[in-house]
Design a protein around this motif. Structure first.
Motif, PDB file in Angstrom:
ATOM      1  N   PRO A 163      -4.814   1.529  -8.119  1.00  0.00           N
ATOM      2  CA  PRO A 163      -5.041   2.355  -6.927  1.00  0.00           C
ATOM      3  C   PRO A 163      -4.197   3.631  -6.919  1.00  0.00           C
ATOM      4  CG  PRO A 163      -4.684   0.069  -6.305  1.00  0.00           C
ATOM      5  CD  PRO A 163      -4.350   0.187  -7.756  1.00  0.00           C
ATOM      6  N   GLY A 164      -2.957   3.531  -7.392  1.00  0.00           N
ATOM      7  CA  GLY A 164      -2.101   4.722  -7.434  1.00  0.00           C
ATOM      8  C   GLY A 164      -2.670   5.798  -8.337  1.00  0.00           C
TER       9      GLY A 164
ATOM     10  N   ILE B 155      -5.852   7.345  -6.614  1.00  0.00           N
ATOM     11  CA  ILE B 155      -5.504   8.283  -5.535  1.00  0.00           C
ATOM     12  C   ILE B 155      -4.880   9.552  -6.120  1.00  0.00           C
ATOM     13  CG2 ILE B 155      -4.054   8.634  -3.482  1.00  0.00           C
ATOM     14  CD1 ILE B 155      -6.333   6.773  -2.898  1.00  0.00           C
TER      15      ILE B 155
ATOM     16  N   ILE C  30      -8.114   5.438   0.486  1.00  0.00           N
ATOM     17  CA  ILE C  30      -7.383   4.183   0.248  1.00  0.00           C
ATOM     18  C   ILE C  30      -8.238   2.951   0.548  1.00  0.00           C
ATOM     19  CG2 ILE C  30      -5.405   2.772   0.955  1.00  0.00           C
ATOM     20  CD1 ILE C  30      -3.806   5.404   1.225  1.00  0.00           C
TER      21      ILE C  30
ATOM     22  N   GLU D 295       0.006   4.114  -2.554  1.00  0.00           N
ATOM     23  CA  GLU D 295      -1.218   4.856  -2.291  1.00  0.00           C
ATOM     24  C   GLU D 295      -0.963   5.928  -1.220  1.00  0.00           C
ATOM     25  OE1 GLU D 295      -1.094   1.528  -2.571  1.00  0.00           O
ATOM     26  OE2 GLU D 295      -2.957   0.721  -3.381  1.00  0.00           O
TER      27      GLU D 295
ATOM     28  N   TYR E  75       0.816  -1.219   0.000  1.00  0.00           N
ATOM     29  CA  TYR E  75       0.000   0.000   0.000  1.00  0.00           C
ATOM     30  C   TYR E  75       0.852   1.273   0.000  1.00  0.00           C
ATOM     31  CZ  TYR E  75      -3.601  -3.304   1.396  1.00  0.00           C
ATOM     32  OH  TYR E  75      -4.442  -4.374   1.450  1.00  0.00           O
TER      33      TYR E  75
END
Length: 154
Positions: A107-108, A111, A145, A17, A14
């Motif tokens: 996810p990156g 975000i 997140i 993120e 994670y």
């Protein structure tokens, strides 16, 4: 995230993120370093899956001369069969590609875009000082997140 890597290590998946959430506050090389940590996690998970694929024993097909009880008494160990490099390669590549997309890229990107949009909106809709807008953006990124990764991790 892949559950084959020990649990404390999963948190490193994670990192990007978190890095993206802090982008408004930290130098860009810090954000890129967070991607390095997440990529190291993905690589470790892919290697782990490859090792597991290499040690899976293959049940031999029963030759016509052996009966089922004779097969049950035949020892089968991971070393009893040649490792299948194709199976190992597929496990490594599949895990690396899937984890790279599901743990790092998607996810990156989400975000990053959320934080960029919120910083821009806060700049145009409020008169808050820049440090307050940056910290608010970081808080929004961190809060997002779990919302972004939970559907991916299922």
């Amino acid at each position: 995230r892949g559950q084959s890597v020990p649990d404390p290590t999963i948190l490193s998946g994670y990192a990007n993120e978190v890095g993206e959430s802090f982008r408004p506050l930290v130098p860009v090389p810090v954000v890129w370093a967070s991607y390095g940590v997440a990529t190291a996690y993905v690589t470790a998970d892919a290697i782990d899956k490859g090792r597991k694929a290499a040690t899976v024993s293959v049940t031999p097909s029963s030759p016509p001369s052996l009966s089922v009880p004779a097969l049950l008494l035949t020892p089968v160990s991971p070393q009893a069969h040649a490792q299948d490099p194709m199976r190992v390669g597929v496990a490594v590549v599949d895990t690396f590609v899937w984890q790279s997309l599901a743990s790092v890229a998607i996810p990156g990107f989400a975000i990053n875009r959320l934080c960029a949009a919120s910083l821009a909106l806060l700049g145009s809709l409020t008169r808050w000082p820049l440090p307050v807008r940056r910290w608010t953006t970081t808080a929004l990124g961190l809060a997002a997140i779990p919302l972004i990764i939970t559907p991916i991790d299922r």
